[in-house]
Design a protein around this motif. Structure first.
Motif, PDB file in Angstrom:
ATOM      1  N   ASP A   1       2.672  13.442  -9.379  1.00  0.00           N
ATOM      2  CA  ASP A   1       2.729  12.754  -8.280  1.00  0.00           C
ATOM      3  C   ASP A   1       4.043  12.186  -8.045  1.00  0.00           C
ATOM      4  OD1 ASP A   1       1.774  11.679  -5.732  1.00  0.00           O
ATOM      5  OD2 ASP A   1       0.826   9.976  -6.708  1.00  0.00           O
TER       6      ASP A   1
ATOM      7  N   TYR B   1       4.494   8.457  -9.547  1.00  0.00           N
ATOM      8  CA  TYR B   1       3.376   7.600  -9.747  1.00  0.00           C
ATOM      9  C   TYR B   1       2.375   8.090 -10.793  1.00  0.00           C
ATOM     10  CZ  TYR B   1       5.292   4.956  -5.758  1.00  0.00           C
ATOM     11  OH  TYR B   1       6.031   4.269  -5.067  1.00  0.00           O
TER      12      TYR B   1
ATOM     13  N   HIS C   1      -3.433   3.485 -12.665  1.00  0.00           N
ATOM     14  CA  HIS C   1      -3.848   4.684 -13.446  1.00  0.00           C
ATOM     15  C   HIS C   1      -2.523   4.932 -14.235  1.00  0.00           C
ATOM     16  CE1 HIS C   1      -2.581   5.504  -9.214  1.00  0.00           C
ATOM     17  NE2 HIS C   1      -1.574   6.068  -9.978  1.00  0.00           N
TER      18      HIS C   1
ATOM     19  N   PHE D   1      -6.557  12.449  -2.806  1.00  0.00           N
ATOM     20  CA  PHE D   1      -5.690  13.754  -2.627  1.00  0.00           C
ATOM     21  C   PHE D   1      -6.546  14.993  -2.577  1.00  0.00           C
ATOM     22  CE2 PHE D   1      -2.158  11.895  -5.563  1.00  0.00           C
ATOM     23  CZ  PHE D   1      -1.676  11.158  -4.526  1.00  0.00           C
TER      24      PHE D   1
ATOM     25  N   PHE E   1      -6.848   9.229  -7.690  1.00  0.00           N
ATOM     26  CA  PHE E   1      -5.916  10.235  -7.124  1.00  0.00           C
ATOM     27  C   PHE E   1      -5.757  11.688  -7.807  1.00  0.00           C
ATOM     28  CE2 PHE E   1      -4.881   5.879  -6.188  1.00  0.00           C
ATOM     29  CZ  PHE E   1      -4.685   6.048  -4.978  1.00  0.00           C
TER      30      PHE E   1
ATOM     31  N   GLN F   1      -3.835  11.769 -13.064  1.00  0.00           N
ATOM     32  CA  GLN F   1      -3.655  10.248 -12.902  1.00  0.00           C
ATOM     33  C   GLN F   1      -5.042   9.429 -13.198  1.00  0.00           C
ATOM     34  OE1 GLN F   1      -2.090  10.994  -9.120  1.00  0.00           O
ATOM     35  NE2 GLN F   1      -0.563   9.505  -9.351  1.00  0.00           N
TER      36      GLN F   1
ATOM     37  N   ARG G   1       6.658  -4.120  -6.835  1.00  0.00           N
ATOM     38  CA  ARG G   1       5.908  -3.542  -5.805  1.00  0.00           C
ATOM     39  C   ARG G   1       4.662  -2.962  -6.536  1.00  0.00           C
ATOM     40  NH1 ARG G   1       3.580   1.634  -4.978  1.00  0.00           N
ATOM     41  NH2 ARG G   1       3.190   2.118  -2.611  1.00  0.00           N
TER      42      ARG G   1
ATOM     43  N   ASP H   1       1.472  -0.822  -6.974  1.00  0.00           N
ATOM     44  CA  ASP H   1       0.969   0.273  -6.554  1.00  0.00           C
ATOM     45  C   ASP H   1      -0.639   0.261  -6.403  1.00  0.00           C
ATOM     46  OD1 ASP H   1       1.160   3.062  -5.789  1.00  0.00           O
ATOM     47  OD2 ASP H   1       0.181   3.472  -7.347  1.00  0.00           O
ATOM     48  N   VAL H   2      -1.136   0.508  -5.427  1.00  0.00           N
ATOM     49  CA  VAL H   2      -2.703   0.485  -5.288  1.00  0.00           C
ATOM     50  C   VAL H   2      -3.118  -0.948  -5.920  1.00  0.00           C
ATOM     51  CG1 VAL H   2      -4.952   1.598  -5.532  1.00  0.00           C
ATOM     52  CG2 VAL H   2      -2.595   3.017  -5.948  1.00  0.00           C
TER      53      VAL H   2
ATOM     54  N   GLU I   1       0.592  -3.400  -2.515  1.00  0.00           N
ATOM     55  CA  GLU I   1       0.378  -2.212  -1.741  1.00  0.00           C
ATOM     56  C   GLU I   1      -1.263  -2.505  -1.622  1.00  0.00           C
ATOM     57  OE1 GLU I   1       0.115   2.566  -1.102  1.00  0.00           O
ATOM     58  OE2 GLU I   1      -0.699   1.760  -3.187  1.00  0.00           O
TER      59      GLU I   1
ATOM     60  N   HIS J   1       6.923   6.112   1.953  1.00  0.00           N
ATOM     61  CA  HIS J   1       6.937   7.591   1.541  1.00  0.00           C
ATOM     62  C   HIS J   1       5.502   8.052   1.494  1.00  0.00           C
ATOM     63  CE1 HIS J   1       5.580   5.144  -1.614  1.00  0.00           C
ATOM     64  NE2 HIS J   1       5.093   6.023  -2.233  1.00  0.00           N
ATOM     65  N   ASP J   2       4.524   7.541   2.188  1.00  0.00           N
ATOM     66  CA  ASP J   2       3.285   8.150   2.193  1.00  0.00           C
ATOM     67  C   ASP J   2       2.867   8.569   3.513  1.00  0.00           C
ATOM     68  OD1 ASP J   2       2.745   7.684  -0.576  1.00  0.00           O
ATOM     69  OD2 ASP J   2       2.058   5.775  -0.188  1.00  0.00           O
TER      70      ASP J   2
ATOM     71  N   ARG K   1       2.677  14.778   2.114  1.00  0.00           N
ATOM     72  CA  ARG K   1       3.540  13.658   2.268  1.00  0.00           C
ATOM     73  C   ARG K   1       5.142  13.989   2.175  1.00  0.00           C
ATOM     74  NH1 ARG K   1       1.042   9.809  -1.840  1.00  0.00           N
ATOM     75  NH2 ARG K   1       1.144  11.926  -2.768  1.00  0.00           N
TER      76      ARG K   1
ATOM     77  N   ARG L   1       9.765  12.814   3.042  1.00  0.00           N
ATOM     78  CA  ARG L   1      10.456  12.508   1.652  1.00  0.00           C
ATOM     79  C   ARG L   1      11.603  13.229   1.643  1.00  0.00           C
ATOM     80  NH1 ARG L   1       5.217  12.376  -2.349  1.00  0.00           N
ATOM     81  NH2 ARG L   1       4.340  10.173  -1.511  1.00  0.00           N
TER      82      ARG L   1
HETATM   83  C1  NOJ Z   1       0.526   4.878  -3.820  1.00  0.00           C
HETATM   84  C2  NOJ Z   1       1.841   5.383  -3.697  1.00  0.00           C
HETATM   85  O1  NOJ Z   1       2.599   4.851  -2.782  1.00  0.00           O
HETATM   86  C3  NOJ Z   1       1.507   6.892  -3.395  1.00  0.00           C
HETATM   87  O2  NOJ Z   1       2.813   7.461  -3.236  1.00  0.00           O
HETATM   88  C4  NOJ Z   1       0.935   7.305  -4.629  1.00  0.00           C
HETATM   89  O3  NOJ Z   1       0.658   8.832  -4.418  1.00  0.00           O
HETATM   90  C5  NOJ Z   1      -0.463   6.603  -4.841  1.00  0.00           C
HETATM   91  N1  NOJ Z   1      -0.133   5.267  -4.502  1.00  0.00           N
HETATM   92  C6  NOJ Z   1      -0.815   6.862  -6.296  1.00  0.00           C
HETATM   93  O4  NOJ Z   1      -0.227   6.051  -7.434  1.00  0.00           O
END
Ligand code: NOJ
Length: 528
Positions: free
Chosen positions: A70, A73, A113, A158, A176, A180, A210, A212-213, A272, A333-334, A401, A405
């Motif tokens: 990923d 990530y 994760h 996903f 995810f 992961q 930042r 994540d999740v 996030e 980026h998502d 996505r 990117r």
């Molecule tokens: C959020 C991230 O912005 C994304 O790009 C990623 O795939 C997921 N979290 C899983 O880590």
């Protein structure tokens, strides 16, 4: 401890309250070693550009060792640097150089994760069911005859089930990709390791994270089935019945995170948090939790006055009873880039210019995504170029996505436009982007990049932007207008026709003004 603040940086401990952060999706920002993938050396080479643009801080997406299921990530070692991106010495130099030009540096923390290549997960696979190694993750027996069905009905974000089976018959949870596996934050070792990772980077001098999740990291006891909603996209909000996210115990983890940060004055974390309910979102911003949480309401709003106004109103309501300011995002980026969301082409760009003035006029922190300042659109990529795990895991039903990117164009007339010394890049860059390059736009006073420069300079230097409140002003139908306590007035016209310009001195407009009028899809800043 945190190194002495660099004299170029403001000594204020809460510098982030009104900061403009610039998100660097590292693979796609600048390639320093000619392999077609962006890296730390590439970021170093572009620090003068970033300082000159006028942003205050960087958020660099994951650059840790990773098999890239990923694109970073999926972290195999959170306390080192992936060789594709550089090494620790390169990171330390980047940090010193960024601070020297007045840029703070924040980095991604990915607690929810690990990668399947992380030594803990490899140890878990080698260990027996019920072992301490497996207790760092979520290993469970399956349901149905021979346990051949996943332990619950949770889908992966996903695509496909959120569970994969290992050879001895147990299943493990992955919200995810299967690469992961979710970590179990009720296990003290998992929390302690996250704290060790934070201190590792804080001791090197980073200014924050930042996360994540940030609404993950807690799962309900017994892992019961969740309510599955029909017709909801993989990345869309499943609401309160979604047991994968926003469980009350996640706040225990946030308090631990905050306690680590509090030992390093002047550092911060932004979460996030994909939680759309204002009151639930506010919980992440209590005094002993996150300093900032992305509010994605602008990013998900349609280009219509009512939607935009609702987005602003809800974002402000969410932070109203908390110590936090609002935190505004148009793209990342998502999700599809906003030039494309707003219609693409000339229309999308015109609206993106107006949106930039809206976003930068609002009180609070702002996140720009690399390429926002160039008006980058999404790119239609051929099937064979797609790399996002969503493409395969959704059985090619969702393209994923990658379109948002594509690497940044810096200069020149042909791919890779100064991004790399080679033409072929990890995602292909299209023909016809000469006018989009950073260098080309720097030379054009009418470019969106020039608009961003002017807006960022005003936002930083003008007292009109003072105060964290916002007062709505009466505005023609299809328009939104507000005033900041310092005296800035922002009017955005989405009505489909020109409207009269209000009284006041025009500071900046996103398009040429008519004679006493503000054209459609245009925003203006006034001192009034
Ligand atoms: C959020 C991230 O912005 C994304 O790009 C990623 O795939 C997921 N979290 C899983 O880590």
């Amino acid at each position: 401890m945190h190194p002495d603040p660099n004299p170029v940086l403001s000594p204020s401990a809460d510098w982030w309250r009104s900061a403009v952060f610039y998100q660097i999706y590292i693979r796609s920002f600048a390639d320093g070693n000619g392999d077609g993938v962006g890296d730390l050396a590439g970021i170093r080479s572009r620090l003068p550009y970033l300082a000159d643009l006028g942003v205050d801080a960087l958020w660099i997406t994951p650059f840790y060792p990773s098999p890239m299921a990923d694109h970073g990530y999926d972290v195999a070692d959170p306390r080192d640097v992936e060789p594709v991106f550089g090494d620790l010495a390169q990171f330390d130099t980047l940090l010193t150089e960024a601070h020297a030009v007045g840029l703070r540096v924040t980095i991604d923390l990915v607690p929810n994760h690990s990668s399947h290549d992380h030594e803990w997960f490899q140890a878990a696979l080698a260990a027996a069911p019920g072992s301490p190694e497996r207790a760092r993750y979520f290993f469970r027996d399956g349901r149905g005859p021979d346990g051949a069905e996943p332990p619950n009905n949770w889908p992966s974000i996903f695509g496909g089930p959120a569970w994969s089976r290992v050879p001895d018959g147990e299943w493990y949870l992955h919200i995810f990709a299967s690469e992961q596996p979710d970590l179990n934050f009720t296990n003290p070792e998992v929390v302690a390791d996250l704290e060790a990772t934070m201190r590792f980077w804080l001791d090197r001098g980073v200014d924050g994270f930042r996360i994540d999740v940030a609404h993950g990291m807690a799962k309900p006891d017994g892992l019961p089935d969740m309510v599955l909603l029909e017709g909801v996209g993989l990345l869309d909000d499943h609401g309160a019945g979604d047991l994968r996210f926003d469980q009350d115990d996640v706040h225990v983890v946030h308090r631990r995170i905050r306690a680590v940060l509090d030992a390093y004055p002047g550092t911060m974390a932004v979460g996030e948090v994909w939680v759309s309910d204002d009151a639930r979102l506010a919980q992440y911003l209590r005094p002993d939790e996150l300093q900032l949480a992305f509010n994605f309401k602008l990013l998900t709003a349609e280009w219509a006055a009512g939607d935009l106004r609702d987005a602003v109103t809800h974002s402000l309501a969410a932070v109203a009873g908390t110590p936090a300011p609002a935190c505004w995002v148009l793209s990342n980026h998502d999700r599809p880039r906003h030039v494309t969301r707003y219609g693409g082409g000339e229309l999308g760009l015109r609206r993106a210019r107006a949106a930039a003035l809206l976003q930068l006029a609002l009180p609070g922190a702002v996140y720009l995504y690399n390429g926002d300042e160039l008006g980058m659109p999404d790119v239609d990529l051929p099937d064979e170029a797609l790399q996002d795990p969503i493409w395969e895991r959704s059985g090619h039903a969702e393209r994923g996505r990658d379109a948002c990117r594509v690497p940044m164009p810096w200069s020149g007339t042909e791919p890779s436009y100064g991004f790399s010394s080679r033409a072929d890049t990890w995602l292909p860059m299209p023909e016809g982007w000469a006018a989009l390059t950073a260098a080309g736009q720097a030379a054009d006073a009418t470019s969106i990049q020039s608009l961003y420069r002017a807006a960022l300079a005003l936002r930083t230097t003008s007292p009109l932007f003072g105060g964290e409140a916002l007062d709505w002003l009466p505005a023609p139908d299809g328009c939104l207008a507000f005033r900041r306590p310092g005296g800035l007035v922002c009017l955005v016209n989405v009505s489909g026709a020109p409207v009269p310009l209000p009284e006041g001195q025009v500071l900046l407009a996103s398009a040429d003004l008519g004679d006493g009028t503000l054209p459609d899809d245009t925003a203006v800043w006034l001192a009034a």
